[in-house]
Enzyme design. Structure first.
Site, PDB file in Angstrom:
ATOM      1  N   GLY A  68       0.853  -1.275   0.072  1.00 38.99           N
ATOM      2  CA  GLY A  68       0.044  -0.148   0.221  1.00 38.99           C
ATOM      3  C   GLY A  68       0.680   1.360   0.045  1.00 38.99           C
ATOM      4  O   GLY A  68       0.210   2.363  -0.273  1.00 38.99           O
TER       5      GLY A  68
ATOM      6  N   SER B 173      16.016  -1.357  -0.080  1.00 41.12           N
ATOM      7  CA  SER B 173      16.636  -0.645   1.103  1.00 41.12           C
ATOM      8  C   SER B 173      16.631   0.778   0.609  1.00 41.12           C
ATOM      9  O   SER B 173      16.165   1.353  -0.181  1.00 41.12           O
ATOM     10  CB  SER B 173      18.147  -1.229   1.187  1.00 41.12           C
ATOM     11  OG  SER B 173      18.871  -0.779   2.305  1.00 41.12           O
TER      12      SER B 173
ATOM     13  N   LYS C 152      20.048   5.941   2.888  1.00 38.97           N
ATOM     14  CA  LYS C 152      20.313   5.975   4.305  1.00 38.97           C
ATOM     15  C   LYS C 152      20.809   5.108   5.236  1.00 38.97           C
ATOM     16  O   LYS C 152      21.292   5.140   6.338  1.00 38.97           O
ATOM     17  CB  LYS C 152      18.858   6.638   5.062  1.00 38.97           C
ATOM     18  CG  LYS C 152      18.524   7.769   4.413  1.00 38.97           C
ATOM     19  CD  LYS C 152      16.968   8.175   5.079  1.00 38.97           C
ATOM     20  CE  LYS C 152      16.606   9.486   4.387  1.00 38.97           C
ATOM     21  NZ  LYS C 152      16.639   9.468   2.886  1.00 38.97           N
TER      22      LYS C 152
ATOM     23  N   LEU D 113      10.838  10.522  -6.024  1.00 33.72           N
ATOM     24  CA  LEU D 113       9.745  11.989  -6.538  1.00 33.72           C
ATOM     25  C   LEU D 113       8.184  11.603  -5.871  1.00 33.72           C
ATOM     26  O   LEU D 113       7.815  10.531  -6.298  1.00 33.72           O
ATOM     27  CB  LEU D 113       9.752  12.382  -7.798  1.00 33.72           C
ATOM     28  CG  LEU D 113      11.507  12.792  -8.302  1.00 33.72           C
ATOM     29  CD1 LEU D 113      11.344  12.920  -9.615  1.00 33.72           C
ATOM     30  CD2 LEU D 113      11.590  14.045  -7.422  1.00 33.72           C
TER      31      LEU D 113
END
Length: 638
Positions: free
Chosen positions: A302, A419, A422, A461
């Site tokens: 979702g 992944s 970060k 984005l």
């Protein structure tokens, strides 16, 4: 040869039940009579002798009914004149040709009363085609307001940038619109300059836009270059924006090909268009082999990445797609979207938590997926940094282990972990938890059995946690826009591109690899904010930019490789493999025990201190600075 069997269908008479179709048939009967008379006029130079006048009338008594029946059963009245096109013209030519052959056959076989000159037999079909075809296309032109140019001078004047297939399709659509009046086209192909497309002049090159727009008093331009390279589209948009023009664009190439949008559904240029990149080249055959007629499970289905993975996977026609998520509302929205699609794939919507081993085993046992994409994770950096440290470790690390171990036991062929950049030299708990999840997958990898593949990339984005929706909301509220630091940068990639590369890496992986995506060049967040202000038709005098300071766990620069990592090339130019520190399954078991005990520790600072023993490169709450965190070297990725 004419296919008479396919041309004549006895059911075609049913179309005359429509009053418009009946009117069209009566029109063609009148045209047939007119064409027969005019053919005789031409034959005798407009002075028909009395004896041939009698022959004309006697022959018309059977020729016209014969032609009328041929027109009817040839299906000429099943189409709509307003949308008359090449297939209608082909059908008309077949009907006229068959009627001409039948007229000659009747004259030869039955020799009815009256003499019909041979030239009349030649001219009559030509006149029929001219008048019947001309009337149909004249009617279409009139309905589309082209006949007297009624629409050509209405609407707002606009220039179209581009003169390719997209521009042609756009001109056809806009010809029916009262909103826009296309005054010219601009294209870089000099050979096209001075020529016309559908009656619209190609005035010059795109670089001449400032002068041409000023001369024609144009305030709007439409970028009709969906297949052009991203760098070129960005240059064009920036040129138009510098001229103070309102810039619109046609839908993306994918949206046009899928049929979700038509060419005339214009929209303002958004920041995603400026940050977007060239289309990804995929190994379609390899992905087809991996996914087609297989069962695919996607956790976190979702979310932004998970839902797009579902869309991309559906293109390869799996037998069953299992959408697994903890949020019933997210699955409901996904179900509402997919219910409108016409696909053969069976889609299952399953609610559950990846940490619930029994539920996960039950799902894998029921559906028996061949490929699993694991996108479920907590990703919000500041929220995970305070008061949610243990929960972040439990969900991102233990949840990954629970699902991965269950896949290993169930014999799943491939497990792909989504992944993040970060996870590289992490300065926050979320990044450290994703690095541990990567190491868990590598620790579970054996020489045979399930192949565990990790894919690492940066910001996408438009995702729910992206800065772009936040900036858009702040601009709508009149500002200010809050940026944490004037030098902060991030890598950006579109959600579809990221998901396509995740699938590509999953297909290429043999087990144990960490794939690093080519994220392009980093973008300064403050420049992104300025672009969004400008594209909104405002400037920095209207919307203020305020620097709020780095948040807990936030870096100035994201990296795709740790200090001790190197990369190896792959056959795909946008994918490389990171050579990272590996662990074994004993290490994984020890890690899980620590996470269980960490959930009992109330002091989060203690958990963070102990976290450094598991992720050596974890920098805790130390705020990054340009001296500590240097931007990634472009040579590493390219």
């Amino acid at each position: 040869m004419l296919n008479i069997h396919s041309t004549f269908k006895w059911s075609n008479y049913i179309s005359l039940r429509n009053p418009r179709s009946l009117s069209a048939w009566l029109h063609d009967i009148a045209v047939a009579a007119l064409a027969w008379w005019v053919a005789f006029l031409f034959r005798f130079n407009f002075d028909i002798p009395n004896n041939f006048t009698q022959s004309m009338l006697e022959s018309a008594a059977w020729v016209i009914p014969l032609q009328a029946m041929v027109f009817l059963f040839a299906g000429l009245y099943r189409g709509v004149w307003r949308f008359a096109s090449l297939p209608d013209l082909q059908r008309l030519i077949r009907a006229i040709a068959i009627s001409a052959v039948l007229v000659v056959a009747v004259l030869f076989m039955f020799k009815p009363n009256g003499i019909v000159p041979r030239s009349v037999l030649i001219m009559d079909p030509m006149l029929l085609l001219l008048i019947m075809g001309g009337s149909r296309f004249a009617y279409r032109a009139w309905k589309e307001h082209r006949l007297y140019g009624a629409i050509q001078f209405s609407g707002k004047p606009v220039l179209v940038l581009g003169a390719g297939e997209a521009a042609i399709a756009l001109l056809k659509d806009l010809s029916k619109s009262y909103e826009w009046h296309v005054v010219g086209l601009l294209d870089d192909n000099k050979a096209m300059h001075g020529r016309e497309l559908l009656g619209v002049n190609i005035l010059g090159s795109v670089e001449q836009l400032p002068d041409i727009a000023k001369r024609l008093s144009v305030e709007h331009v439409i970028v009709a270059m969906p297949s052009a390279r991203h760098q070129r589209r960005r240059q064009v948009v920036e040129l138009a924006s510098q001229c103070g023009l309102h810039v619109l664009t046609v839908p993306s190439f994918d949206d046009l090909m899928s049929g979700r949008l038509s060419m005339s559904q214009l929209r303002p240029v958004d920041v995603e268009d400026l940050l977007g990149r060239d289309p990804v080249t995929l190994d379609g055959e390899g992905l087809q082999h991996l996914i087609e007629k297989q069962v695919v499970l996607i956790s976190g289905a979702g979310g932004s990445i998970g839902s797009e993975l579902c869309r991309q996977v559906l293109k390869y026609r799996p037998e069953c797609l299992v959408c697994f998520d903890q949020s019933e509302y997210a699955l409901y929205r996904l179900e509402q979207e997919f219910s409108r699609l016409e696909v053969d794939t069976r889609i299952e919507y399953v609610v559950g938590d990846v940490r619930n081993a029994r539920r996960v085993q039950q799902i894998l046992g029921r559906y028996k997926p061949v490929v699993v994409f694991h996108a479920a994770a907590y990703k919000h950096v500041p929220m995970m940094e305070n008061r949610n440290v243990a929960e972040s470790l439990s969900n991102n690390v233990k949840g990954t282990y629970t699902l991965a171990q269950a896949c290993k036991s169930a014999g799943v062929v491939k497990f792909v972990l989504v992944s993040t950049d970060k996870a590289v030299n992490p300065t926050n708990v979320m990044g450290a938890s994703k690095r541990l999840a990567e190491m868990v997958c590598q620790g579970l990898q054996e020489e045979s059995g399930t192949r565990f593949v990790v894919v690492r990339f940066g910001n996408v984005l438009g995702s729910s946690g992206s800065v772009i929706p936040k900036f858009r909301e702040q601009i709508a509220q009149g500002g200010p826009i809050t940026v944490t630091h004037p030098e902060i940068t991030r890598y950006f990639m579109s959600i579809p591109e990221a998901c396509q590369l995740v699938m590509q890496a999953g297909m290429m992986g043999h087990g144990g690899e960490i794939f690093v995506l080519d994220m392009g060049d980093p973008v300064k967040i403050v420049d992104l904010a300025r672009d969004m202000i400008r594209l909104s038709g405002l400037n920095e005098d209207d919307i203020e930019i305020v620097y709020s300071g780095l948040r807990p766990g936030e870096k100035l620069y994201e990296e795709l490789l740790a200090d001790d990592e190197l990369t190896m090339p792959t056959p795909h130019d946008k994918l490389r493999i990171a050579v990272a520190r590996r662990v074994d399954e004993a290490w994984v078991q020890a890690l899980l025990k620590w996470i269980d005990t960490a959930s009992l520790i109330e002091e989060e600072i203690v958990i963070k201190q102990e976290l450094k023993t598991w992720v050596e490169e974890y920098a805790g709450n130390i705020h990054a600075s340009p001296t500590v965190n240097s931007p990634i070297r472009s040579s590493i990725i390219h």
